[in-house]
Each structure stands twice: as C-alpha cells, then as structure tokens.
Design an enzyme around this catalytic site. Structure first.
Site, PDB file in Angstrom:
ATOM      1  N   GLY C 147       9.117  -4.860   8.176  1.00 28.78           N
ATOM      2  CA  GLY C 147       8.471  -4.047   8.776  1.00 28.78           C
ATOM      3  C   GLY C 147       9.107  -2.829   9.116  1.00 28.78           C
ATOM      4  N   CYS C 148       8.022  -1.702   9.315  1.00 32.66           N
ATOM      5  CA  CYS C 148       8.438  -0.302   9.631  1.00 32.66           C
ATOM      6  C   CYS C 148       9.524   0.075  10.648  1.00 32.66           C
ATOM      7  CB  CYS C 148       7.662   0.951   9.332  1.00 32.66           C
ATOM      8  SG  CYS C 148       6.223   0.282  10.665  1.00 32.66           S
ATOM      9  N   TYR C 149       9.168  -0.890  11.717  1.00 32.31           N
ATOM     10  CA  TYR C 149      10.646  -0.230  12.959  1.00 32.31           C
ATOM     11  C   TYR C 149      11.232  -1.477  12.408  1.00 32.31           C
ATOM     12  CZ  TYR C 149       6.159   1.623  15.903  1.00 32.31           C
ATOM     13  OH  TYR C 149       5.165   2.635  16.337  1.00 32.31           O
ATOM     14  N   THR C 151      12.857  -2.219   9.850  1.00 34.47           N
ATOM     15  CA  THR C 151      14.126  -1.577   8.774  1.00 34.47           C
ATOM     16  C   THR C 151      14.653  -0.205   9.845  1.00 34.47           C
ATOM     17  OG1 THR C 151      12.013  -1.529   6.689  1.00 34.47           O
ATOM     18  CG2 THR C 151      13.181  -0.069   6.423  1.00 34.47           C
ATOM     19  N   ALA C 152      13.896   0.675  10.396  1.00 33.41           N
ATOM     20  CA  ALA C 152      14.180   1.881  11.224  1.00 33.41           C
ATOM     21  C   ALA C 152      15.209   1.121  12.229  1.00 33.41           C
ATOM     22  CB  ALA C 152      14.104   2.850  12.028  1.00 33.41           C
TER      23      ALA C 152
END
Lengths: 344, 344, 344, 344
Positions: C147-149, C151-152
């Site tokens: 997921g995007c969140y 990953t960060a």
C-alpha cells in the site's frame, strides 16, 4: 423577516445562509429541500453546527406563503414548477436559477434543453440587475436573479455599448470561473484529482448564458449585439473574470471609456471602476458583493479590452439576490452586504 | 553528447535536466549559472540528489566550446551577451529566452525595454518552431526557441490563416498560463497566499510575445495579422491554453477548418488535432511535448473558436528546445520526448 | 514483453501505462476493464490519444494467460476473484490492491469489511517491498504490491526498529496524502469546491493500512509494534508524507539513526537519505519512484521525528509495481523508472 | 471607538481590517506601518478600494495615545519596541506577535533568536486565550494574543490534561497550516510554483511555538508536559489542523474525554465539540472565529487522537484579537465575530 431558502444545500443556498445569518433585518431562516428532508443541515455541512441546526423541510406551498421572502437556488426547471403558485400570495420571490430569465420560450428551450416556465410568470419576472433595473425591482413580484457570467459581462459592457463607445456587432467575451459555479454535485469534471492543476474550456460557443446576455444588452441599450462567448473552468473555488474584446466605435478614447464607466456607476455601492492596474484579479472581490471593472484601450489595434471580476457566489448569485431582497423590502441596498473581500 | 545548460537553476533549465537525464544520446550534463557557483545544484533543489550532484560552474567561453550543445535558459538580455561569441566555434546553440526572436531591433527594444542582441547574431538565428521550420532548423547555428504563448497560439492559427479560412485582420487570442511561466524568482504576484484561489490578467494588451506572434504569422503565411492578445495567470504550476477567436473567411466550414489542421499536422509527432471534445484541458499534455488543438465553428456568429493547449515548460520551452536539438543533431525528432502526459 | 493491465482506467492503471509506455522491455500494453469495454481508453482519457488508442477488453482468463505480466489495479475484492486462477499458468502476477497483503484472513475481514482472498493464494503471495524482500520477489508467482501509506512508513521505520534505535511499542505515524490515493470515483469528499483550500483527517485510528504496517514490521524485524496511525487528505493530487514519532531506545543518537538508514539503503537505487534539510517536501519525489527519508532526533524530548515522502502513484503504487516486475523478469531494477522528479 | 493597526499591510493587519470594518462599535480605523508610509493602503491592496482609502501613517506615540485600542501585527521584535511606552497611557494594547507571550526571557531568546521585550512589560502582559483567561483579560493593560498553532493545540488539550484523562508527559502534536501563516513576504518556500502541489515539514522539532504551548499547559493545568511538536505547510491559504496524540490516563474512556470537552466549553461561543465525524476538516471554520474539536479514543492502542481546526488568521490571530478587544472593552464577546464559515 422570515426567510425561506429552497435548495438550501446547494452552493447558492449555503451562501444565502452565510449572508442572511448576519443580515440586520432577518430574524428567521427556514431551509427547504426537494431531495433531502428531516435531516439537520448542520449534519450534512458541519460548518453550520450551532448556526443553523434545524431540519430541512419538504416544499409545501402553504408553509411557504407564511414567509416574507422565498429564495430558490434549485437546478434548472425546478423553480418554474414551484414559484408560479406563490406569485401574489404574500412572499417576495427571488429565483437564482435561469428559469425566468429568458423572455422567449423557444430560445429558452433551445439553449436549456428544458421545458420553459409558464409564460405569464416569465412575463411578470423582473431581471434583477439592480444597477440597471432598480425601479422595476423595487415593485417586482418575482425576481429573475441574473446568471453569474451575465452579471460580470453585462455590468462591464452595458455602459460602453449604450454610449456608443464600442461596436456591439463584434463582441467577444472570454469568461473564466471557479468551480463552485458547477454546483455541489460530484462529477468526473469536478473530481479533485483531475481538475486540480488543470484549466479547461467547456460548452464551446454553447453556454446557456449567451441568450441571457444578448437579450439584456438589446433590452437595455436598444442595440443588437453579436456575441461570441466562451467559458473556462479555473482550478479555484470562487471567482469569475470576464475578459471582453470589441473594436472601438466612433473614435472613442481610453478616457471616454473609463469616464463612461465611472459616471454610470458613480452612485452604485457595489461597482468599482479601476484605472491603470497592471494586474487585475478575482481575489479583489472574494467573498464580497463587488464587481470590479477596468478597461484598457489598445491604440495599436483600435480595440478595447474590458475586464470585470465578481465572486460568482456573491454578486454572481446569493449576494445579488440579497441586494434584490433589500430593494424589494425597502432596506438599505447594502444591508448585510457591506463585507470586505478576503484578499487572503 | 556533452550538454551545457546556462541558467540551470531556472525552470527552463531544470526541465531540460529532467528531459535530458533520460535522453538516449546524452552522456554528460554540465550546469552553469551566472549568479550562483560552486554550490551543488542538488543542494539547492533536493529533487536532484543522486541525479546531478556536481556543482554549478561559472560561464567561461573556452569551457563552453568543448560541449556539443549549449542551451541558455536565462533572463532577457543575458544570452545575447554570451552566445554571439560561440557562434561557429563548435557547439550547437539553443536560446530559450526572447533575445534572438525579434528580427527588428526597434521592435525588440520597444516591447522588451532592453538593448537588442547584435544584429548579425539575430539574423543568423533560426526561429525554432519545428512543425514550420524543420529544414532551416536542421542547418542552424543558433536557434531562437519560441516563446511559450507564441508556440500555443501559432501552432493553432498558422494553418487556418495560411489556408485563408479565418480573417487575420480580426484576431483575438485570450491566453492563460500556469505560474511557472513567471520563473523561479519570488515576488508579490507569485506569493502563494495571494495567488492561490485567484485568477489574474496582467500586461493588458502589452505582452512582449505579441510582436513574436505577429512577425511569425506574417513570415510564414505572408498575410499581415492584427492581433489583440492578452495573458492571464491561472493558479496552477504548468500549462497554457490559448483561446483564439476570428471571423471565418471565404465561407469556411467546420469541416474545412478541422481538415486543414489535420492535414497540416498529419506527420507531426507532437501535434494532436481533436474533434468534438465537450471539455478541453491543459492536463491533456501535462509534462509532455504535445500541443493539442481543437477548433469549433460557431454558425450563429460566423466565427471560429480555436483552442490549443501545451505544457509551457515542455512544448513551450525545454521540450521544444530538445526537439530542436534532436533536429540539429540528426536524431529521431522524438528522442527523449516520447513521454505520456500526467493526466493525474 | 506483453503486458496486461486490469483496471486500466483507475489511477494505478493509468500510471502503469505512463511508465510502461517508455519501458525498454515492454512491447505491448493490453488494457482490461471489468466495468467498461469496447471503448477506446483514449476516448475517456484524452491524454492517451495517439499513445494507446486500442479498446478496453473484457477480462477473459484464456486471453490473460498469453501475456507475460498481468497487473491488477482494481478495487478491494476484485483481484482475489481473478488472479488465483492465473497462478502457475504463465504470466507473472502483480496486484496493486490490498487483496493479498494480509496473511490472517480474520484481520483482513475485520479491517477491509470484505471477504478475504483464497488462503492458498494469500500464502503464495510475496509482499513486494523490494528493499526488504528482493530474493523472494525474484522467485514469486504472485506479488502483493504494498500500500501507499505502508511503503512510506515502513521504509523509514524498519531500519530504526530493526537496529533497536527506537521503541516500537510507542509508535505514532501521522500520514498525509494527495487526493489521487482516493481513486478516480467522484464523491462529495473529493469534489473540487469542497476539498480545495481544505485539509481533512479521515478514518481516524481506523485505516485499513494499519494491520499491513504492523504485520510487516513484526515479520521483518521480529519486534512487535504498537502503532497509532492516522491519515489526512491534502489539497493536492500526488504525494504522501509520513511523519513518524517514537521515543529513542538504548540511548540512541542522531548520528546512529542517520547512519542506520544510510547503511541499510546504501545500495538501493530508489531510497535517498537526507541530512539537515530545514524543509522536506513531497515534491522532491513527484512523478518518480524515489522514497526520501530524513530523521531528526530531539534531545529535549529524547524522541525521534522520522519523515519520509513518496509519490503515492509511483513508489506507492505503479512505480513499485514496475520495480517488482523488473525483479521478477530479471531486468535492471531501475528499467523504465530512472525518472527525474518534477520539482515544478 | 477609534482603532489603530500597526503593521496594517501584514496578513494579521488585513484580517483585522476585514473584521473591524463591520464591527458594530468601531467608528474609525487608522492604519500604521513602519516600512511604508504616505501611500494609500488601497493602492497596494486593491480589495480595499472604497473601503479604506486613507494613507498608511508613520508610528508616532502621541498619535497612538489618542486611540482607544492599538493592535500590533508586526514581525518578531517590533512590538516590544513600541508598546511598552504606551502602557498606561490610554489605549488598550493587543499584540498579535510573540513578543510578550514567553515569561522567561532566556527561553524567549533561545527559541526566537531575538532580544526579549522589557521584563516589566512581559510581566504585565496577559495571555489572551479567552476561554481560559477571561477575567484577567477583562482587566488587562496589554494582551499577548496567542500564536496560531498554540491556540489550536491548547484549546483541544487543556481540558483533557486538566481532568487527568491523558498523559501530559507523552504528548505529540502534528500540526499543519495554510501558507498565510508565513506572512506576506515573498520567499522561495512560499513561491507559488514550488509550494503548489507540495506538502512540506519545516522547523522540525524546533518551532518557536513549543515553549508557548508548554508554558501555558503548565500554568493552566499545573501539570508539566513534555511535547513533541511539528509543523507542516499545506498548499492552501488558510486553516490549521492540530492532530495530537497521547496515551490515555487513569483508564479514561471515549465518553469521558468527549464529555470533558463539552462540559468545559459549554458556554464558550467559539468552541464547538464534535462527535463521530468520519471526516474532520479545516474548512468547517474557514473565515470564522470557531475552533472545532473532536477526540477519538483508540481502544486497540489505549491512546487518544485529538483533532482541532481553526482559521489561522481568525481564531489564530485577528479574530481572537478582536475577541480580546471585546472583552477588554466590555462588549459582547461575539461582536463583529458572528460570521458563518465559508465552507465553499
């Protein structure tokens, strides 16, 4: 003063609430909706908590008759089914939609793709552009509140055409609007990720405000215009700029055009004529009822560039509607509208 | 290929770096600045860390002569003091500023308020609009890369004027640009809090791109135009839309205008002609070298509305400069430029 | 290489097209949609004209088996009905949704409110975070793209937790995302007029990425975290910042934390560790596959502030998916992804 | 009431003008500037044409003494050189800068990097947070108007800390602000092209509002906090959200936290406590003096997420300053401030 707002959850309706909440003569605001009822408007729009906590009511004629003023901020074709039955029954009526603006039903139908309002209601409706129609507005039963684009365009062009300073047969208006003009209904066009960092033209040569502008120019100046008019979507919420172009007529000069505007609007509280501004911006009027205008003559081409800016939700909708209400009710024209623009 | 970029910290320079970093024929990128030196460009612009970490170098003619191509992305009046000494010494020269675009020095001075470049350098400079000047570009010593507004305006108008389909004596172009066109220098006009949620017109009737557009129309179509041209600032970073208006000529039809555009650009990789799009947007070309065009004839007014969009930093600056480099160097015209727009 | 993209009109799908169009090893891109078929994707998205003009195809297993790689960029619960039948039949499979990320079906159901994917498919799925899972990814049949969140958040926290430098039982991550993370479906929340000039928190303490982050921390560091995690919507299209907070552990110092990050990612092409930047921004990585990280120890509170930024559509979705494809196919890890961020 | 605004062209000053223009008890607004004089403020800010057309005046003590209230909206270190001489001479004094907020001069100097104000003036100054300091404010000679971030943070945290519901030794506040908080001076950070589509963290662990928040918590709750506090820049003009995190104390429940807030602010006109809102946004209070608060307990982590939003120019600056003026002058606390937020 008891006020009713039909279509209160639309952006015109919400802006009416914002203005009328601090209006010195308004004591009650009632909110109506054809699509949503029995829910608190502050449940849907959290900014209204503690301000208007009562519920959206269904549209019932008997209920509306008890009010002093009824505003309709509804989609095309709705007000024309509600307001005719209210004419002459008590409340002053102010329609923010286009339902009663076009005198010729065939033209309405052609541009709106909608059944026109009953002819007698249309004939009773007064076009609510106060700077040009004040006496008629004061005695009106039903106000057709002008469109946002027409307001910006007409206020800047009318004095110049009337005084014979520009050629009405070669008019071009390139208009730009913030997105709130598209209303509160989500769509692909107004989806944030696609509209942000984007500038669009839409309804090329086909915007339904064209006949409204041409009809009003002809009525108020007795000159027949031919207008090319286009509309663009700016990635911002509020604000309209109309940039208009026309050849100068009769050897008119910069000074003559500026003076014509200044003279015409010298006593109008909401129109400000500017001179020599190197930059001219929609934020000059943000959140206020002002229309700011500047004209720049180009001696090289012998043409004029005429710029006007309004807040589309204020002078282009709810603000002008309240200005009309003030005139209808005999209040000071600026009551509730003496607001400083939010430059930041 | 060793590339030099003078003015590398300007937005044109940064965009050249973005393109050239993945260009198949570029092996070295050297960055020069007249105002900042001996600092790593990635220290100033963190997005370049690990991409270009070497230092900004001072501008020395001998150093520049060793390069294959030198781009200048400098403020008005700077390239004209650097590039003349480099003509004929080796590197291909591509200037992104307006220094070499205007053939008549008096006109340059009148519109730019600047001393013109040396006349012989101006005369050697080829106007780098590849879709119209390809053979001359391929043999040029010095390219005057077109301005952002002229590129959008000219690509859409030239075929229609050349084919006699619109009247060049009654041209109006209403242009809108993202803010990156104003460069990287902070100012009150480009201060976020004041520009955000704001739409402005600036340099009314007075933008320095007017003589560039008129000169090029006359040169390439042999018809003398009279253009009213205005520029607006849109609250977004990238993108230009030029909305142009003109009366139809010689009874021209929608089909004729669309066909003229399609025929003229059938073999041009970066120009796309659209039909019947209800909405037309700058994001169609965001981050790419495309110019998208649509024309809509209005039978009611007998006039045409012509819309074109580009990314001002790409086809309006760095992208077109690389397209010119490809032609100068005999590469595929699309090398390094076959980029899909960022619609979101 | 023949590529198939299921859900090609979603933002993950569109971004895959943008990357793969210039990928050196990709020869064919086929676009599939479960909801729209037989229309040209470039009819719906004008930016793709002349780039991908073929039609959206229905999802047929036999058709998909002929491809080399199949990406799914579909809403929750769709890929889990398509991909299991394709495992072992030929194409490499990369799912951008959350369907195969959560190992425990009860946890998936609790946070996603959806039926979990078949257990054997979930067990075969490899979590595609290349900087931590490279060998497993290279041999995977099915990739669960992070997921995007997560990953960060994970890229910045994992080395610090693994090295025992921060306390995993007192983790707070305050995450902010551009609006494209919400997908292409219009809604009141993502309606331009309401989201513009607005900053919102949503799904307070309840975002479905929480179990993905906690599961991965535990798997990869063998330490059990307790994470408070919240998500905010920023009025911009792209970009995620995760600001994380934790008490320092074992007397750890600024130097130790920075070194742990630098050492861990020394050979990773897409992770950049910064030092002493007074301002740290999502635009550093806009349009690229980078994850930029900075940690700042606060000696006054004995806590660390850890900041990481990614482009949610790139390293947070399509970029990382292509990075996984490169690993799966034995290409250079950066093939097609060596893109310079668009700082402007 | 004659009002003076020193620093009238700053954003705090402009917002004071916006509010005071419609304030029922204000008859004259005088504008002062240390840097610009003898120019009409409406020449610099066109939105004020016809509203305030008089000139900016130099700062002369004798002139200021004739006024009823003097506001200073000046950069750090300016008000401390002007206001001490005015204490006790007549006008009520309200400083919007940080000059008089910090009691300990060593702490002021450490965080502001500036010479502190004279000690006796600081000791006379009352911290103008009306919901917590009303009686002292009513009798004050000099008001230190709270900072924007502290206002949002303190109003949400103070009741929870005071009632022993959260642990003040483990506080984290992740704050986000619109760009107007950075003032009207152009800079690279606030340059539109670089800030647009961008989200940044700045002054990591080092914002000068940290000691103001900690000092006020300790003074008003007698508990010593330890706060990690960070600030982010959102690409929008107005609005602050403070998202705060802390472990629950003494087995506190969702109901207890919500009730503590509701009880504490039951009679405060500008604080609204919300429940169960799935989305919580800065636009709820845009252009108004409200502070909206919501707390969400996470039973999984035994921690609370506390969200508060204000308009940084209103409750975070000019609005709160007028609220303080109302209290100082014995007016209704909401006079001039009963404004409906601009949700659109």
């Amino acid at each position: 003063m008891k006020i009713g707002i039909i279509g209160a959850t639309g952006y015109g309706g919400l802006e009416l609430i914002r203005i009328l909440h601090t209006h010195p003569h308004v004591t009650e605001i009632h909110v109506f909706s054809s699509s949503e009822q029995d829910i608190q408007i502050s449940n849907k729009y959290a900014h209204l908590v503690n301000i208007i906590d009562h519920s959206l009511q269904p549209i019932e004629i008997d209920r509306l008759k008890e009010l002093n003023v009824v505003f309709t901020g509804t989609p095309a074709g709705v007000a024309s089914t509600i307001l005719p039955a209210l004419i002459g029954t008590g409340p002053k009526l102010i329609d923010l939609s286009g339902d009663f603006r076009i005198q010729d039903p065939a033209i309405y139908e052609a541009w709106y793709n909608h059944k026109p309002a009953p002819t007698d209601a249309v004939q009773k409706a007064i076009y609510g552009l106060p700077e040009w129609n004040k006496p008629q507005i004061q005695n009106a039963e039903l106000i057709a509140n002008p469109g946002c684009y027409p307001t910006a365009t007409l206020l800047s062009l009318l004095p110049l055409i009337k005084e014979g300073l520009i050629d009405p047969s070669q008019l071009y208006t390139d208009a730009k609007s913030g997105v709130s003009g598209a209303g509160n209904k989500p769509s692909q066009l107004t989806h944030y990720s696609e509209l942000n960092e984007n500038f669009s033209i839409y309804k090329i040569n086909a915007h339904q405000h064209i006949p409204e502008i041409e009809q009003t120019i002809e009525t108020l100046t007795t000159k027949k215009p031919l207008l090319t008019f286009n509309t663009h979507l700016v990635p911002m919420t509020r604000g309209i700029m109309a940039t208009s172009y026309a050849p100068l007529a009769n050897g008119a000069t910069q000074q003559q055009l500026t003076e014509a505007l200044k003279t015409r609007y010298a006593n109008e509280p909401f129109v400000r004529i500017h001179d020599n501004k190197p930059v001219f911006s929609t934020k000059q009027v943000y959140g206020s009822n002002y229309c700011d205008i500047q004209v720049v003559v180009d001696p090289r081409t012998n043409r004029a560039t005429i710029v006007s800016v309004i807040d589309n939700l204020m002078k282009g909708a709810a603000g002008q509607a309240v200005q009309n209400m003030n005139l209808l009710c005999g209040f000071d024209e600026t009551a509730g509208l003496d607001l400083v623009p939010l430059m930041i």
